[in-house]
Enzyme design. Sequence first.
Site, mmCIF file in Angstrom:
data_model
loop_
_atom_site.group_PDB
_atom_site.id
_atom_site.type_symbol
_atom_site.label_atom_id
_atom_site.label_comp_id
_atom_site.label_asym_id
_atom_site.label_seq_id
_atom_site.Cartn_x
_atom_site.Cartn_y
_atom_site.Cartn_z
ATOM 1 N N TYR A 1 -5.331 1.964 16.549
ATOM 2 C CA TYR A 1 -4.940 2.338 15.191
ATOM 3 C C TYR A 1 -4.681 3.844 15.108
ATOM 4 C CZ TYR A 1 -5.190 3.048 10.132
ATOM 5 O OH TYR A 1 -4.907 3.405 8.835
ATOM 6 N N GLY B 1 -2.376 -3.110 -2.553
ATOM 7 C CA GLY B 1 -2.964 -1.824 -2.219
ATOM 8 C C GLY B 1 -2.140 -0.639 -2.671
ATOM 9 N N ILE B 2 -2.032 0.332 -1.782
ATOM 10 C CA ILE B 2 -1.331 1.573 -2.095
ATOM 11 C C ILE B 2 0.141 1.311 -2.363
ATOM 12 C CG2 ILE B 2 -0.566 3.755 -1.066
ATOM 13 C CD1 ILE B 2 -3.386 3.797 0.297
ATOM 14 N N GLY B 3 0.751 0.412 -1.610
ATOM 15 C CA GLY B 3 2.157 0.088 -1.830
ATOM 16 C C GLY B 3 2.405 -0.460 -3.224
ATOM 17 N N SER C 1 -2.805 8.372 8.400
ATOM 18 C CA SER C 1 -4.223 8.228 8.073
ATOM 19 C C SER C 1 -4.965 9.414 8.657
ATOM 20 C CB SER C 1 -4.770 6.926 8.674
ATOM 21 O OG SER C 1 -6.189 6.936 8.707
ATOM 22 N N ALA D 1 4.801 -3.424 -0.405
ATOM 23 C CA ALA D 1 4.720 -3.113 -1.833
ATOM 24 C C ALA D 1 3.899 -4.110 -2.634
ATOM 25 C CB ALA D 1 6.134 -3.047 -2.424
ATOM 26 N N ASN D 2 3.459 -5.186 -2.013
ATOM 27 C CA ASN D 2 2.795 -6.233 -2.792
ATOM 28 C C ASN D 2 1.301 -6.021 -2.987
ATOM 29 O OD1 ASN D 2 3.215 -7.247 0.176
ATOM 30 N ND2 ASN D 2 1.326 -8.220 -0.522
#
Length: 313
Positions: free
Chosen positions: A177, A26-28, A152, A23-24
Amino acid sequence: MSSDWTPSEMGSQAGNTVVVTGANSGIGFEATAAFAAAGAHVVMACRSTDRGRNAKREIEQEYPGASLTVHELDLGDLDSVERFADWYRAEYDALNVLANNAGVMAIPRSETADGFETQFGVNHLGHAALTAYLLPVLRRTNGEARVVTQSSGVHERGRIDFDDLQSEHDYDKWDAYARSKLANVLFAYELDRRLRAAGASVTSVACHPGYAATNLQLRGPEAEGSRLRVLAMKAANVLVAQSAEQGAWPLLYAATEPDIDGGEYVGPTGLFDMRGHPGTQQSSDRSYSEDTARRLWTVSEELTGVSFDLPEP
């Protein structure tokens, strides 16, 4: 199915509790800010609590009434996953949305604290274990609860090689990935099938952000010490990608849209499914293999030592 949906249509999330992994940044980070702006209490599950607290302060400056808690979660360490879940179960009686968002992408081969190839271990196994630990809280939440697992578009090139899940014999960073992201979709679909079989009021959805400008693209080149590739990724983020804020839209749509039934795949519906408003779409043919999903489910429980109390579909 396309839409013109934006987070302004989320409606009030007051009274809801949401866990967002990673959450810190980018998207989060953007998803956390949007949930908090809509009134939800958000638990920011972060590997670095220092970065998490910095992100929390940034969101609180923009949304003074934001209700946020930061707690440590290292998805590459199953002991950390269990500690987080124990803490959560002791502190909270409900969980409306579990956003399995954190991830690593296209990095040189390394291993987690438990000896798993890092991309498979963090992106899939860590989240699978977290979901299993928190499932009792999700199931006792009043109303419908959702598990949203971030995949993704690269999952389309993924293959699940059960003879070399940890890429010990043959490692390609992008193949690894893609495998982890295919595992995310297979897991999300199998979880939804098992929840339905149990008659649970919890649904499971997969999503992907399209091409969003985040630091995720930079970590692989930085780990390799490739300044040229770092610069190339930064240029692509500027010229091609949509913003991280827009990249969070599919996750937010998957978590809050009333028409989502579970077992669906949400992503941007614009140019090549890389940008634009979110909607439901088709994932890869391999992602719909129920045989592969069941086998992956069993192997994941064996590898993590964490079991779901759910029947087979």
